[in-house]
Write a protein that holds these residues in place. Structure first.
Motif, PDB file in Angstrom:
ATOM      1  N   LEU A   1      17.817  -1.078  10.866  1.00  0.00           N
ATOM      2  CA  LEU A   1      18.177  -0.312  12.045  1.00  0.00           C
ATOM      3  C   LEU A   1      18.956   0.936  11.643  1.00  0.00           C
ATOM      4  CD1 LEU A   1      19.313  -3.161  14.459  1.00  0.00           C
ATOM      5  CD2 LEU A   1      17.409  -1.592  14.871  1.00  0.00           C
ATOM      6  N   HIS A   2      18.723   2.027  12.362  1.00  0.00           N
ATOM      7  CA  HIS A   2      19.501   3.256  12.149  1.00  0.00           C
ATOM      8  C   HIS A   2      20.939   2.990  12.607  1.00  0.00           C
ATOM      9  CE1 HIS A   2      20.911   7.373  12.744  1.00  0.00           C
ATOM     10  NE2 HIS A   2      19.895   7.787  12.011  1.00  0.00           N
ATOM     11  N   PRO A   3      21.943   3.542  11.917  1.00  0.00           N
ATOM     12  CA  PRO A   3      23.340   3.324  12.342  1.00  0.00           C
ATOM     13  C   PRO A   3      23.597   3.679  13.807  1.00  0.00           C
ATOM     14  CG  PRO A   3      23.292   4.343  10.180  1.00  0.00           C
ATOM     15  CD  PRO A   3      21.873   4.320  10.672  1.00  0.00           C
ATOM     16  N   GLY A   4      22.930   4.714  14.305  1.00  0.00           N
ATOM     17  CA  GLY A   4      23.089   5.067  15.718  1.00  0.00           C
ATOM     18  C   GLY A   4      22.533   4.002  16.634  1.00  0.00           C
ATOM     19  N   ALA A   5      21.423   3.384  16.216  1.00  0.00           N
ATOM     20  CA  ALA A   5      20.848   2.299  16.999  1.00  0.00           C
ATOM     21  C   ALA A   5      21.768   1.080  16.998  1.00  0.00           C
ATOM     22  CB  ALA A   5      19.471   1.929  16.460  1.00  0.00           C
ATOM     23  N   VAL A   6      22.376   0.805  15.833  1.00  0.00           N
ATOM     24  CA  VAL A   6      23.325  -0.314  15.753  1.00  0.00           C
ATOM     25  C   VAL A   6      24.473  -0.099  16.734  1.00  0.00           C
ATOM     26  CG1 VAL A   6      24.973  -1.526  14.274  1.00  0.00           C
ATOM     27  CG2 VAL A   6      22.728  -0.862  13.365  1.00  0.00           C
ATOM     28  N   LYS A   7      25.000   1.123  16.767  1.00  0.00           N
ATOM     29  CA  LYS A   7      26.092   1.430  17.702  1.00  0.00           C
ATOM     30  C   LYS A   7      25.642   1.203  19.140  1.00  0.00           C
ATOM     31  CE  LYS A   7      29.153   5.135  19.286  1.00  0.00           C
ATOM     32  NZ  LYS A   7      30.311   4.228  19.402  1.00  0.00           N
TER      33      LYS A   7
END
Length: 333
Positions: free
Chosen positions: A318-324
């Protein structure tokens, strides 16, 4: 019949006309993140790589572009493409910013195998709805199983599409060489359906959401002149290739068939490059869920995009932005 078909295709046509479709064209404009709030999209333009114009990627991708443009300062457009393999290649090259893909093709990309020369720098925003494998043949072609396709004229999907990947794998697991044992036609779905109607094509493979407008058109117009083929005998061998393959059915109500059709599903994922702006990634991921009802109005497959499955994108990280975004949405870990 014509009025009913127009009614069936109306949502797809409406989105196609409402969204600017960029063909395969143009380098993207760089976009920045959204300042102080790590989940507010920045300004700029983004392009979304979808798939064939008569498939679900195109319809839902158009809907996603509308949602992004309406709810952020990003100007989003959806592009018709050949689908998964091409989408990933052009995502990495910078032609597109966001891309739809089958999970098995995305797994090949991060592992650097099959259609890809090495590991590709992609990340996932979320798992989407499942794609369903459709194998439809002309009833008079003498095809009751994949093995019966030997010597037949078969559309294996657009070049560099996820459909083509699945079609070739299924044929191989049935003991056939796609390059020698079938007369493979690497056609998009529109041309494939035309060929099925005029009898120049004996059968087709298609991986798409339910219902796929072009398949609805085919079975509505042809009736008992076409039939579905069960591909589940190949599932155990397919699962040895990739754990993304799952047993599934096409409910009889989907295309008004006499019985449910046993088949194989593979999930879809929404992808970006690993350097995609974190704020944009977060904002887009949240919109997929916050505005899911709007996407479902465009195509019912959006109802199958759930927070419970959102993080299930492995082996694609997952992209870090998606994780957030998923943390804020409280998606299960």
């Amino acid at each position: 019949m014509r009025k009913s078909l127009i009614k069936l295709l109306a949502p797809a046509l409406a989105v196609a006309m409402a969204v600017t479709v960029a063909g395969c064209g143009g380098k993207r404009e760089p976009t920045a993140g959204g300042g102080g709030d790590a989940c507010v999209a920045g300004k700029g333009s983004i392009t979304i790589a979808t798939g064939n114009s008569t498939g679900v990627y195109y319809v839902l991708g158009g809907g996603l572009a509308q949602v992004i443009s309406k709810n952020t300062e990003l100007r989003a457009t959806a592009a018709e493409t050949g689908a998964s393999v091409q989408n990933i290649e052009q995502l990495v090259s910078g032609t597109y910013d966001v891309a739809f893909s089958l999970a098995d093709t995305a797994a090949d990309a991060v592992e650097g195998k099959e259609s890809f020369d090495g590991p590709q720098p992609i990340r996932a925003l979320t798992r989407l709805y499942p794609n369903t494998t459709h194998v439809v043949v002309n009833a008079n072609a003498g095809i009751d199983s994949l093995e019966d396709m030997k010597g037949k004229t078969i559309s294996t999907g657009s070049p560099k599409s996820g459909t083509e990947v699945i079609a070739n794998r299924l044929l191989e697991q049935a003991g056939l060489d796609p390059a020698k044992d079938v007369k493979a036609q690497r056609l998009d779905l529109t041309k494939t359906v035309d060929g099925m109607k005029d009898g120049s094509i004996d059968g087709l493979f298609w991986s798409g959401g339910l219902p796929t407008p072009a398949i609805t058109d085919l079975v509505t117009s042809q009736g008992d002149k076409v039939k579905f083929v069960d591909v589940t005998p190949q599932l155990p061998k397919m699962q040895e290739i990739s754990t993304t393959y799952e047993e599934a059915t096409i409910p009889k109500a989907t295309y008004k068939t006499d019985e449910d059709v046993p088949t194989i599903n593979v999930p879809n994922v929404l992808l970006v490059k690993d350097d995609f702006a974190e704020a944009n990634a977060c904002a887009i991921t949240k919109l997929v869920f916050d505005k899911n009802a709007d996407l479902a109005k465009v195509h019912p497959s959006a109802k199958q995009i759930t927070l419970d499955n959102a993080r299930k994108t492995a082996p694609v990280e997952l992209h870090p932005g998606a994780v957030k975004a998923l943390d804020e949405l409280k998606a299960p870990k």
